[in-house]
Design a protein around this motif. Structure first.
Motif, PDB file in Angstrom:
ATOM      1  N   ASP A  32     -10.510  22.315  11.998  1.00 39.05           N
ATOM      2  CA  ASP A  32     -10.530  21.371  13.126  1.00 39.05           C
ATOM      3  C   ASP A  32     -11.259  21.984  14.314  1.00 39.05           C
ATOM      4  O   ASP A  32     -12.095  21.339  14.954  1.00 39.05           O
ATOM      5  CB  ASP A  32      -9.106  21.013  13.563  1.00 39.05           C
ATOM      6  N   ALA A  33     -10.941  23.233  14.615  1.00 39.03           N
ATOM      7  CA  ALA A  33     -11.560  23.918  15.753  1.00 39.03           C
ATOM      8  C   ALA A  33     -13.062  24.079  15.545  1.00 39.03           C
ATOM      9  O   ALA A  33     -13.841  23.946  16.497  1.00 39.03           O
ATOM     10  CB  ALA A  33     -10.896  25.271  15.974  1.00 39.03           C
ATOM     11  N   SER A  34     -13.465  24.339  14.321  1.00 42.33           N
ATOM     12  CA  SER A  34     -14.890  24.477  14.026  1.00 42.33           C
ATOM     13  C   SER A  34     -15.633  23.169  14.275  1.00 42.33           C
ATOM     14  O   SER A  34     -16.686  23.156  14.934  1.00 42.33           O
ATOM     15  CB  SER A  34     -15.081  24.927  12.575  1.00 42.33           C
ATOM     16  N   PHE A  35     -15.085  22.069  13.766  1.00 38.60           N
ATOM     17  CA  PHE A  35     -15.725  20.770  13.972  1.00 38.60           C
ATOM     18  C   PHE A  35     -15.705  20.385  15.456  1.00 38.60           C
ATOM     19  O   PHE A  35     -16.695  19.855  15.974  1.00 38.60           O
ATOM     20  CB  PHE A  35     -15.057  19.697  13.117  1.00 38.60           C
ATOM     21  N   ALA A  36     -14.598  20.641  16.126  1.00 40.55           N
ATOM     22  CA  ALA A  36     -14.516  20.335  17.558  1.00 40.55           C
ATOM     23  C   ALA A  36     -15.508  21.181  18.347  1.00 40.55           C
ATOM     24  O   ALA A  36     -16.149  20.687  19.279  1.00 40.55           O
ATOM     25  CB  ALA A  36     -13.089  20.558  18.065  1.00 40.55           C
ATOM     26  N   GLY A  37     -15.635  22.449  17.984  1.00 38.07           N
ATOM     27  CA  GLY A  37     -16.562  23.341  18.668  1.00 38.07           C
ATOM     28  C   GLY A  37     -18.018  22.903  18.538  1.00 38.07           C
ATOM     29  O   GLY A  37     -18.849  23.211  19.401  1.00 38.07           O
ATOM     30  N   GLN A  38     -18.323  22.179  17.476  1.00 39.46           N
ATOM     31  CA  GLN A  38     -19.684  21.657  17.268  1.00 39.46           C
ATOM     32  C   GLN A  38     -19.878  20.292  17.934  1.00 39.46           C
ATOM     33  O   GLN A  38     -20.939  19.686  17.824  1.00 39.46           O
ATOM     34  CB  GLN A  38     -19.966  21.526  15.777  1.00 39.46           C
ATOM     35  N   GLY A  39     -18.817  19.801  18.579  1.00 40.89           N
ATOM     36  CA  GLY A  39     -18.904  18.512  19.241  1.00 40.89           C
ATOM     37  C   GLY A  39     -18.824  17.326  18.286  1.00 40.89           C
ATOM     38  O   GLY A  39     -19.192  16.209  18.648  1.00 40.89           O
ATOM     39  N   LEU A  40     -18.327  17.553  17.076  1.00 45.22           N
ATOM     40  CA  LEU A  40     -18.258  16.482  16.075  1.00 45.22           C
ATOM     41  C   LEU A  40     -16.936  15.716  16.120  1.00 45.22           C
ATOM     42  O   LEU A  40     -16.837  14.630  15.564  1.00 45.22           O
ATOM     43  CB  LEU A  40     -18.474  17.068  14.672  1.00 45.22           C
ATOM     44  N   ALA A  41     -15.933  16.300  16.754  1.00 47.16           N
ATOM     45  CA  ALA A  41     -14.622  15.661  16.900  1.00 47.16           C
ATOM     46  C   ALA A  41     -14.480  15.154  18.333  1.00 47.16           C
ATOM     47  O   ALA A  41     -15.155  15.645  19.238  1.00 47.16           O
ATOM     48  CB  ALA A  41     -13.513  16.669  16.577  1.00 47.16           C
ATOM     49  N   PRO A  42     -13.587  14.193  18.545  1.00 43.49           N
ATOM     50  CA  PRO A  42     -13.371  13.713  19.921  1.00 43.49           C
ATOM     51  C   PRO A  42     -12.891  14.853  20.824  1.00 43.49           C
ATOM     52  O   PRO A  42     -12.283  15.822  20.358  1.00 43.49           O
ATOM     53  CB  PRO A  42     -12.279  12.654  19.768  1.00 43.49           C
ATOM     54  N   ALA A  43     -13.129  14.721  22.111  1.00 46.66           N
ATOM     55  CA  ALA A  43     -12.764  15.766  23.075  1.00 46.66           C
ATOM     56  C   ALA A  43     -11.268  16.073  23.065  1.00 46.66           C
ATOM     57  O   ALA A  43     -10.863  17.195  23.339  1.00 46.66           O
ATOM     58  CB  ALA A  43     -13.209  15.353  24.479  1.00 46.66           C
ATOM     59  N   TRP A  44     -10.442  15.100  22.729  1.00 45.57           N
ATOM     60  CA  TRP A  44      -8.987  15.270  22.729  1.00 45.57           C
ATOM     61  C   TRP A  44      -8.456  15.791  21.385  1.00 45.57           C
ATOM     62  O   TRP A  44      -7.263  16.052  21.244  1.00 45.57           O
ATOM     63  CB  TRP A  44      -8.300  13.940  23.059  1.00 45.57           C
ATOM     64  N   TRP A  45      -9.298  15.947  20.410  1.00 50.60           N
ATOM     65  CA  TRP A  45      -8.886  16.253  19.037  1.00 50.60           C
ATOM     66  C   TRP A  45      -8.006  17.500  18.928  1.00 50.60           C
ATOM     67  O   TRP A  45      -6.965  17.480  18.278  1.00 50.60           O
ATOM     68  CB  TRP A  45     -10.119  16.395  18.148  1.00 50.60           C
ATOM     69  N   MET A  46      -8.422  18.582  19.548  1.00 49.92           N
ATOM     70  CA  MET A  46      -7.664  19.832  19.396  1.00 49.92           C
ATOM     71  C   MET A  46      -6.297  19.752  20.056  1.00 49.92           C
ATOM     72  O   MET A  46      -5.344  20.347  19.548  1.00 49.92           O
ATOM     73  CB  MET A  46      -8.468  21.028  19.909  1.00 49.92           C
ATOM     74  N   ARG A  47      -6.169  19.018  21.142  1.00 49.55           N
ATOM     75  CA  ARG A  47      -4.839  18.850  21.748  1.00 49.55           C
ATOM     76  C   ARG A  47      -3.900  18.184  20.747  1.00 49.55           C
ATOM     77  O   ARG A  47      -2.754  18.591  20.590  1.00 49.55           O
ATOM     78  CB  ARG A  47      -4.920  18.015  23.020  1.00 49.55           C
ATOM     79  N   LEU A  48      -4.390  17.148  20.088  1.00 50.15           N
ATOM     80  CA  LEU A  48      -3.570  16.443  19.088  1.00 50.15           C
ATOM     81  C   LEU A  48      -3.285  17.332  17.892  1.00 50.15           C
ATOM     82  O   LEU A  48      -2.138  17.442  17.450  1.00 50.15           O
ATOM     83  CB  LEU A  48      -4.282  15.162  18.643  1.00 50.15           C
ATOM     84  N   ARG A  49      -4.301  17.980  17.375  1.00 48.67           N
ATOM     85  CA  ARG A  49      -4.134  18.781  16.154  1.00 48.67           C
ATOM     86  C   ARG A  49      -3.220  19.993  16.383  1.00 48.67           C
ATOM     87  O   ARG A  49      -2.444  20.338  15.502  1.00 48.67           O
ATOM     88  CB  ARG A  49      -5.497  19.218  15.622  1.00 48.67           C
ATOM     89  N   ILE A  50      -3.305  20.626  17.530  1.00 51.33           N
ATOM     90  CA  ILE A  50      -2.420  21.763  17.808  1.00 51.33           C
ATOM     91  C   ILE A  50      -0.974  21.291  17.864  1.00 51.33           C
ATOM     92  O   ILE A  50      -0.085  21.919  17.283  1.00 51.33           O
ATOM     93  CB  ILE A  50      -2.850  22.492  19.095  1.00 51.33           C
TER      94      ILE A  50
END
Length: 150
Positions: free
Chosen positions: A116-134
């Motif tokens: 999840d962090a890898s995809f988010a770091g590439q800007g492929l996930a929504p900006a809020w994604w990591m807050r939800l996933r954590i």
């Protein structure tokens, strides 16, 4: 970070119910006994956590595939390869109802968070994604840890 939209947050939290039920019915023999009057053993204790967790890891592969589809070229190809790892992990590592399978399932969710962090770091996930996933992953791992440690 941006706020998690209400619908994904509510659906994510509702998706935790089988994990919470798994831990609760594992910790409470009285609750498990009551439940067994209405459902099969598949829906009580560690069994429900294992089966549901396996389904969710596979589901999350599909989510990551969708993120990979937003990329192009080599990053897309790498993303597609990475996206199938959670489903394959569940298929090959969660093979029975043993403690070992529970440990592998928990490891799969920890690894998923890294993806999840890898995809988010590439800007492929929504900006809020990591807050939800954590948030969701922490609760899933707490529930699975309850099954592993007790």
């Amino acid at each position: 970070m941006t706020q998690i939209p209400r619908t994904p947050l509510m659906l994510g939290l509702l998706g935790l119910l089988p994990f919470l039920w798994s831990a609760a019915s594992h910790l409470s023999p009285a609750l498990a006994g009551w439940a067994l009057g209405y459902v099969t053993p598949m829906f009580v204790g560690s069994y429900v956590g294992l089966s549901y967790g396996t389904i969710i890891l596979s589901f999350m592969s599909g989510v990551l595939w969708g993120f990979a589809a937003k990329a192009e070229g080599s990053p897309a190809a790498t993303g597609y390869v990475l996206s199938v790892i959670p489903a394959l992990w569940a298929f090959f590592m969660v093979t029975d109802s043993s403690q070992t399978s529970l440990i592998f399932l928990a490891a799969g969710f920890a690894g998923l968070l890294l993806l999840d962090a890898s995809f988010a770091g590439q800007g492929l996930a929504p900006a809020w994604w990591m807050r939800l996933r954590i948030l969701l992953t922490a609760i899933v791992l707490a529930c699975l840890s309850t099954l592993i440690l007790t």
